[in-house]
Design a protein around this motif. Sequence first.
Motif, mmCIF file in Angstrom:
data_model
loop_
_atom_site.group_PDB
_atom_site.id
_atom_site.type_symbol
_atom_site.label_atom_id
_atom_site.label_comp_id
_atom_site.label_asym_id
_atom_site.label_seq_id
_atom_site.Cartn_x
_atom_site.Cartn_y
_atom_site.Cartn_z
ATOM 1 N N UNK A 3 -27.990 -9.193 -17.083
ATOM 2 C CA UNK A 3 -27.893 -8.641 -18.427
ATOM 3 C C UNK A 3 -28.075 -9.659 -19.530
ATOM 4 N N UNK A 33 -32.584 -4.145 -19.341
ATOM 5 C CA UNK A 33 -32.357 -5.492 -18.848
ATOM 6 C C UNK A 33 -32.748 -5.523 -17.393
ATOM 7 N N UNK A 61 -33.331 -10.752 -21.039
ATOM 8 C CA UNK A 61 -33.312 -9.527 -21.834
ATOM 9 C C UNK A 61 -33.829 -9.827 -23.228
ATOM 10 N N UNK A 62 -34.717 -8.966 -23.723
ATOM 11 C CA UNK A 62 -35.202 -9.156 -25.090
ATOM 12 C C UNK A 62 -34.889 -7.997 -26.021
ATOM 13 N N UNK A 63 -34.594 -6.843 -25.492
ATOM 14 C CA UNK A 63 -34.161 -5.767 -26.382
ATOM 15 C C UNK A 63 -32.826 -5.244 -25.886
ATOM 16 N N UNK A 76 -29.311 -12.299 -22.230
ATOM 17 C CA UNK A 76 -30.526 -12.430 -23.025
ATOM 18 C C UNK A 76 -31.277 -13.708 -22.653
#
Lengths: 604, 593, 211
Positions: free
Chosen positions: C94, C113, C107-109, C96
């Motif tokens: 999870x 994820x 994760x970018x948004x 970023x």
Amino acid sequence: MQQLSMLETITSFTSLAFAAGEGHAASAHLSGGGGAGSIMREAPTWVLAIALLPFAAFLINGIFAALKVRNLLPAWFTIATLATSFGLTLLLFLNNFTGDVRTPMHVHGFEWIHFQWGATEAQAFVSNFAFYIDGLTCLWVLFVTGLATLIALYSSEYMNHDVGLGYCRFFAAFSLFVFSMLVLVMADNLLLMFLGWEGVGLCSYLLIGYFYKKPAAVAAAKKAFIINRIGDLGLLMAIFSAYGIFGTVEYSEIFTLVASGYDAAGNPLAVNTWAAIVMPLLFTCGAFGKSAQLFFYVWLPDAMEGPTPVSALIHAATMVTAGVFLIARLYPVYTIDPALTVLTIVAWSGALTAFWAATIEMAIFDIKRVMGYSTISQLGFMFAGLGLLSPTGAAFHTFTHAFFKATLFLGVGAVMHGFGGQLDLRRLSGVAWMRGFGLVGIAMLVGSINLSGVPLTAGFFSKDMILAQGFTTPSSMIGGANIVAWILLLTAGMTAYYTFRTFFRVYVGPKEFTTGDDAELLEIGRHPMGTSLAEWHKQHGHGHAEHAERSDHSDHSGHSGHSGHAGHADSGHGAGSVAERRLQARVDFDPTTEEFDPHPPASR
Amino acid sequence: MELFALILLPLLFALGVAFLPAAQSRMVALVGMLVTFALTIIIASRFDTGSAAKYQFAKSVEWLPDLGLNLSVGIDSISLLLVLLTGLLGPICILASWTSITERVKTFHVWMLVLQAAMLGVFCARDLILFYVCFEFTLVPMYILISLYGSTNRKRAAVKFFLYTFTGSVIALAGLVYIANHHAGLPGRNWTFDINTLATTARGMSTSEQGWILLALMAGFAVKVPLFPLHTWLPLAHTEAPTAGSVVLAGVLLKLGTYAIYRFVLPFAPQAVIEYAPLLAVLCIIGIIYGGLVCWVQTDIKKLVAYSSVAHLGFCMLGMFALNHTGIAGSITYMINHGLSTGALFLLIGMIYERYHTRNMKELGGLGAKMPIWSTFMVFFAMASVGLPGLNGFVSEFMCMLGTFQSSSAWGSSNLWGSLSDVRPVGVTHGNLGPWFAIVAGTGVIIAAMYLLYMVGMIVWGKLREPAGHGAHGAHGAAGNHGHHQGEQHVAVLTTDLNTREIITLAPLAALCFLLGIYPTPILNIIEAPVQQTTTMIEMERKSIALTRPMPRQGSREGSSEGSHGMRAGEHDGNHAGQEHPSPVTTPEEAHK
Amino acid sequence: MKAAILACMLLSIAAGGLYFLTTSGAGSEHGGWVGGMIHPSSAHFESPHFGHSVEHAGTKHEAAGFFGQDAHKLMYYVSAAVGLIGILIAAILHGPKGWQGLFLGNRVIAEKSRADSLIPLFGPFTKIARNKWYVDEIYDALIVKPLYVLSHIFHLIDQYIVDGIVNLFGAIPRWIGKALRPTQSGEIHGYAMGMAGGLAVLLVLVFVLTR
């Protein structure tokens, strides 16, 4: 938001402080020292005020409600009262429970129920409004009053959008709750404890149903009360059993009898199935109902419908620990049975509940509910601790859990207020980096590392105490203790996982938010850019049909266009509070950074 | 003299109302009720609590000496409590009907006062026929109140109420006359209807005879209580009665039945009661659970509270049939507490009925937003009704259940969950009930929470729902009044939330609920002596049953005690009842002195 | 703001005081200051059967231990390790991109994820767990609905059977009355017939019985 965040930080730092104090859990084992049954000390009469002050606050808040007071006075009054209670508790603690002599204390209030039902002197039922204060009680009273004061302070601002509407009612119920909880832990007999027990159930009902115009809240409140009542039936039967066997409901007399090994009529207790197994089992039933364990836990996730301070105080720190307190207080009764049958049951139930709740948490998206299930899971730890013959570990975990869980809840509350009720972790990211949420982020980090048991935090030490005892207690005393301990260890790992799942998803990472759907909260929220959140939501929260028209709204500085929300992977999220009309927005505070690309290449 | 005055005062005021113009009726009736209440307070203050079991203020006037009928009155502490309750609810009912009774005002107030007199007569009577006359005479005013001032189905409800209760009472009369006849047939005895004398005679009858008497008496009194399955008149009567009628019905009239069971069934047929206690307890438990579950699915709010009375009085009677001090004392406190809390609930329902003219919870709900004062009282009394500790309902409910739990002769043997204690535990008594009864009855506590929270959830919480045509009330706020035609008269309509008069009717009940919840000691102390007397008598009877029919199980060794715990429960026989004196037998001759 | 600062100061004092209390050795050795509170309380009970308190009974004799070792010392490391492993897995699944995800995440948004790709691995369990194992639905079906149905049945029994029996008692006289009403026809000759007939029957009876 600033002051709220500071409070959370304070509470979390407190947990760190305790951790520092616990750094040296010694290896020397003490034997004996049980204070139960020893001579009791007389407590000064002002000890009664510790519980009666919140009751006075309840009455006065009621008067404020009748007078339709429209400012923050109820809050300040409540805070002052609770702070005074806490001060008195500190005084009590420092005077009496820090020296060498730590025998229990007793203070008499007034005669509550007293009737003679038989011919002899002994055949009378006596239940007085009197307090029995030993170390266990003092511990509980300390964190109950302390946390209540802090959360009242937090609520004074959190609930201030309700001034003139339900503000007085909130603080009235809040004070009544604190009163009931204090009576519960300080009572000197089972019946008075039952008064506090039901009292906290009532206040929980009133506070969960605070937003009474929402049918979901009303239903949740009803559910909580009724499931509590089912447990209370078991508790009531246990009290009757205790009276039948011991001829009294007062703790000191019961402890004396249990210590002697015989009941009041001269029968040996250990072979009396009723005294050894049925009665403790009935007490356990009551404890499980209140502390949301095993089959009784279903009310707690729904109780998240109440305001966040309520969840923080009642459903994380105080009311739900009443079950733990009950078993710890009546530990002598549980040890009547040489085979420790009921304690084994308690241990297994605690472990299984902890595991079960953890499995749910790893999958759900609503972060407030994650915290709710987390409470159930940690309570499972506490019960397992009691069952594994570590009441100290259980009490310690209760104490630390109260602080860090309250911190976590208050942080979630700040998120709710900031984003119009948005709680879905798929819709929030990087909150800690947004303006005004920095302190929230730190608080959440501190709370999360405590909950996960990162080394040298308070949560680590308390959880570790239970786990250590779990692997120490032999299976000959508590059947399957080893397996229980392994289940707890596994659950600890799962706890760390889901806690940081929330943290990594919501609080760090690229900044992104979607506003929630709660009209009231949208009113009070502040968009990070400074405009009103409701305005933002109104301008950008269009339904699917008007999707095409929104292209002309893309004139806000620093914002990219609106992305579509068709085709989201709706991977079975039946529950949750995902708003229907929503807009996904990327927020950038620093104009020098790159613009966010809503349609990145599919290399994720 | 005081008790005769107490009974006659309301009758005098009734005459006054009848002869004075209708515009004064309300005031005269209120004054009459207040004066009566004041008199009850004076009597209470002069009551000698030291000899609470003795019938004080006793007086007897000859009526038909050949038949032994006298107008003899006297109260002990239990009668005193019920007299106080009756006195309290009187003015409250008049105040509650201040604006809702607009036609035939005189008739209403006359019959309310007569009803008050009859109820007070029941509680003060020491002569069987006087008791019976007053008992039956309460039916006449109730019939008139329901059939003239009730709701849509009132005629049918009034007739059913009258006939049902009357039939039962006639059977009870047959039983009572049988006892009197038996007494008159004994050598050297004359006809008398004095309760103490007949009680002694009745106790001397064989167990099977007592069984018949039990059946006859219960036929009459169980209908009044009401005990399952003789309860179906109650929902109908309650829904159709006017507010004041409901309050007095729930508050006092139901207690006539329970009081009669305590005063007559227990002393007259103790052996039969001991024999059949489990069966009667089962009926009570069915009432608790069945009544509670039926409550849960009601949409008519008055019917819901009516069925809740069935459930509550099931608890009350369960405590009575536990036949030990805890249970009986709990039962008596339950009578008082139920009168206060359920009476208040009916008052509250009457207040919204006056405003919205509907009792259907589907049409009316969510009043918390609009009527906060009313809602606060509603939640408060619902909590008192559900048995929240700290309020009065809990004390009595707890004592009834504890009494049931304690009362089992199986304690101290290996029968009860394999407990291997040789000696009976300390906190138990003899009896035929026991923990299983208590646990099953305890589920009633859960069901009570279910239906009361259902009711509160519909009517207080939730979104505001008002019946069509009443929405305009909200626009007028707290000070608003607008005319409202009812019949030919133009009646001023009520404020949105409770006005001062209505708060005055509720406040004393709320205060008492709270005070009796945190400080029940005065009541518990005052009823201790008579209840001890009753339990002593029952224990004696239990012993004599045991002597005539030796128990097969000899498991419990009731030998010498260990330690300093002295005698255990159930061991006192007539010799050890040193503290309690048997009730002085006041023959009609003695009462004259 | 001022309130918060005040709370801040008070709490720091409290925390500091507690630290002072613990390190000054005022509490009993085992369990720190919490242990010092619990030990003299009812939770640390000297049971007659176990001799000394139950809590220590387990540790004195045949302590189970963690793979044979003393669990107290070892558990520090084991539970720390378990916790850190959990955090690392959360970071991988999870976290970023970048340092915020401990360099393990990607994760970018907010919405997706790495964990999403693992969902098919668990089959139906993810959906079930997300719906809290359908516990509320099970309770509803097993307890609430049946109880509701039972209550309705009781209500119907009350309305028609119990009340029906009562109404029967009222109905019987009515039927008898209805049946007998035709005899009150008001026609005199009918009454005369009845009288004559009844008289005849009586005479016959007297005749027969006195025989």
